[in-house]
Design an enzyme around this catalytic site. Sequence first.
Site, mmCIF file in Angstrom:
data_model
loop_
_atom_site.group_PDB
_atom_site.id
_atom_site.type_symbol
_atom_site.label_atom_id
_atom_site.label_comp_id
_atom_site.label_asym_id
_atom_site.label_seq_id
_atom_site.Cartn_x
_atom_site.Cartn_y
_atom_site.Cartn_z
ATOM 1 N N ASP A 269 0.867 -1.165 0.000
ATOM 2 C CA ASP A 269 0.000 0.000 0.000
ATOM 3 C C ASP A 269 0.913 1.228 0.000
ATOM 4 O O ASP A 269 2.084 1.162 0.392
ATOM 5 C CB ASP A 269 -0.934 -0.006 1.200
ATOM 6 C CG ASP A 269 -2.239 0.722 0.918
ATOM 7 O OD1 ASP A 269 -2.266 1.575 0.018
ATOM 8 O OD2 ASP A 269 -3.246 0.447 1.597
ATOM 9 N N GLU A 612 -17.206 10.112 4.864
ATOM 10 C CA GLU A 612 -16.644 8.787 5.144
ATOM 11 C C GLU A 612 -15.735 8.411 3.992
ATOM 12 O O GLU A 612 -16.047 8.637 2.824
ATOM 13 C CB GLU A 612 -17.748 7.739 5.330
ATOM 14 C CG GLU A 612 -18.659 7.536 4.137
ATOM 15 C CD GLU A 612 -19.614 6.366 4.321
ATOM 16 O OE1 GLU A 612 -19.381 5.512 5.192
ATOM 17 O OE2 GLU A 612 -20.604 6.311 3.574
#
Length: 861
Positions: A269, A612
């Site tokens: 990542d 979110e």
Amino acid sequence: MKKCWIQIIGVCCLLSVSACKQSLPYQNTSLSAEQRAEDLLHRLTLEEKVALMQNSSPAIPRLGIKEYDWWNEALHGVGRAGLATVYPQAIGMAASFNDSLLYKVFDAVSDEARAKSRVFSEQGGLKRYQGLTFWTPNVNIFRDPRWGRGQETYGEDPYLTGCMGMAVVRGLQGPADQKYDKLHACAKHFAVHSGPEWNRHSFDAENIAPRDLWETYLPAFKDLVQKADVKEVMCAYNRFEGEPCCGSNRLLMQILRDEWGYKGIVVSDCGAISDFYAPNTHQTHPDNKHASAGAVLNGTDLECGNEYASLPKAIQDGLIDEKQIDISLKRLLKARFELGEMDARPAWAEIPASVVNSAKHQQLALQMARESIVLLQNKNQLLPLGKNLKVAIVGPNANDSVMQWGNYNGFPAHTTTLLEAVRKVLPENQLIYEEGCDRTSDKALRSLFHECRADNKPGFNATYWNNRRYEGTVAATDRVTTPFHFSSGGATAFAPGVQTADFSACYRSTFSPTRSGKVAFRFQMDGGVALSIDGKEVAQTGNSKNPTAIYTLDAKAGQHYQVEIRFKQLYGDATLNFDLGEEVPLNMTAVVEKVKDADVILFAGGISPTLEGEEMSVTIPGFRGGDRTDIELPAVQRALLQQLHQAGKKIVFINFSGSAMGLLPESTACDAILQAWYPGEAGGTAVADVLFGNYNPAGRLPVTFYESIAQVPDFEDYSMKGRTYRYMQQKPLFPFGHGLSYTEFTYGDAKLSKSIVAKGEKVSLTIPVSNVGQREGEEVVQLYLKRPSDKEGPRYTLRAFKRISIPAGKTESVTIPLTQESFEWFDSATNTVHPLAGAYELLYGGSSDLDKLKSVSITVQ
């Protein structure tokens, strides 16, 4: 004559050099990708090898290697690369319970991706968001509704997640029998990763029970690796049992490569290797060379970041051997050959650029949006609505196209909002529109962004520099046609070619208001902002955590205001959210008065991807770092809904969100509730089709809707005890698999082909399903497995599903084949999952509600 001979000899020499060049094995397209990679590997210097192990890989002209960036996105359509079809967010597509349709979606996505990448390649090397390696799907388990990135997943169930994830991979990578792979997909984030976002760079998922690891967190990854042959796996930011996931020998070497036999690429990542040693992170390693060596030695081949530049020093210091570098790099080179990216003639070149956001793909986006909608509640069959009613549309999400895109999105040619779609159904004299309230504030911003134009085109012109001084070589130019929602979180650039740190930007447009009044310039940012109007700086601020109007313009209709916004990254992640418009204080009495003549209220509420998502800076009450601290509808919306209810209005609540909401009060105040997710470019049309009966809804919840946060364990507790339908003991508000229809289905008694199954035998369950209503509809038949003797494991768990269409008054027999794999269960004696002998119950029906499921017993020998 002598001159002619010299020319002939020269031509022959050139031909000879060309022939020699073409005879190099790595350039021979008749050889396998494995053979070509092996040959090319040994022609590279150590510095070249290391450069090719970073996501932004440079060109190596002497060997004909082109510039390539491994980072591309296609979560629900080609992302971040301009025009593309935008399908519903992943969690919405999971609600379709239709993996066959999902395969069609991603087959279409891969067509658009190949066409776009070919065009980009013709313009030069493949830069970020232009290549053929796509970092999707996200098959983490959505274990807690507070997780901001749960919207990117396929829900809380391992089986459903695996089925949907495999459909994505197969659609992206294309047929296995072709010379070149269509694209490469990536299973992420491996593993045991599902928030919180705010501390993911230091969080340790520890003390994970073997049962939870093998039965919940790993099955979808195993499906993608062993059944769908996914070409990439991305390791996660957090630690697992003390080790950073991107340096976890247990995860990457023992499980992924040794036990599962994975041969593909592991990519970190973005920035995850830096987390091995940087301040306020895991700090499990002393410096970058130890971090990089540790990551490669434990199986991470490709870094999204810059730490692998330290690998030559790590070799010099004896921390790693160059042979280990070769193992990883060979996998990377092999992948590029498998895609045809190294070859002169582009693979899959027959796919025309005209497929991008084509009419066919727009229709597919509409179909998926329709199938994703879940009818949660329908008191007294209020829905579908008659077209003779007077309808009021209220709420902050009624006319917000950007909200519908979710995150990791592309940009469609047009997005149909709910307001626009209803206007196509009802005449203006039957329609009232009143935004009513903001999502979280008691002041609504009526956007006037559409009145901004640059070079006589909608939006702002953007200029970027890879420094904080707004000077020197321009790194990129772009056009911004919607209110700004920029974030460098997750190492995401504001635009291709722009750094994620040490950069600045200038946005310019002409604001031409059509009416006079006060116009607020509202910002929320991490970084510094300077606002100028007509060449004069009127405001300067920085790091505003909440949406704030930093300047109010006394605008005059017909005038033209030159607007310039200067932004620079200061420290940490940069974010910039901006819109301009009229700030309207909430007056509930006035709202109720305006809609008093309506027969029914369509309240388009919920939240949005600005609240979110991934590692965000939002600090509004109820939200933290992209996650939520509770699951309730924001208070301002709840208060307005109560006022409308008390006024005696029939209310249809349309909830837009990427996660489960605590809608217990709304279930009382509202007559009907639709869950619309973030439904993509055709979302407004799909919702209107359901509301007015042009489409009979059949979506099912891929997550449990809890009554309140009181039903959910602590966010940082990764134990599955008490979580999801598989383990919770309380009664939820709406269970996993729940969804209503405008018709009614009943289930007859299922029949097994045999009730005692010997090892290796196959068995099938045939279920009669009847449509006893008045119209054709689709039903999602769900099959769950229960092991009564196991008191520690899941109460029951999904093992099969099938979405079918049944005409009114007809019965269909649905046959579900069961194999030994269907009876895999955790064996506490060996801490493994395998087909386990014993007595089971097969539970079947239209949701996970035990009160509505029928059962049949079966014994596995």
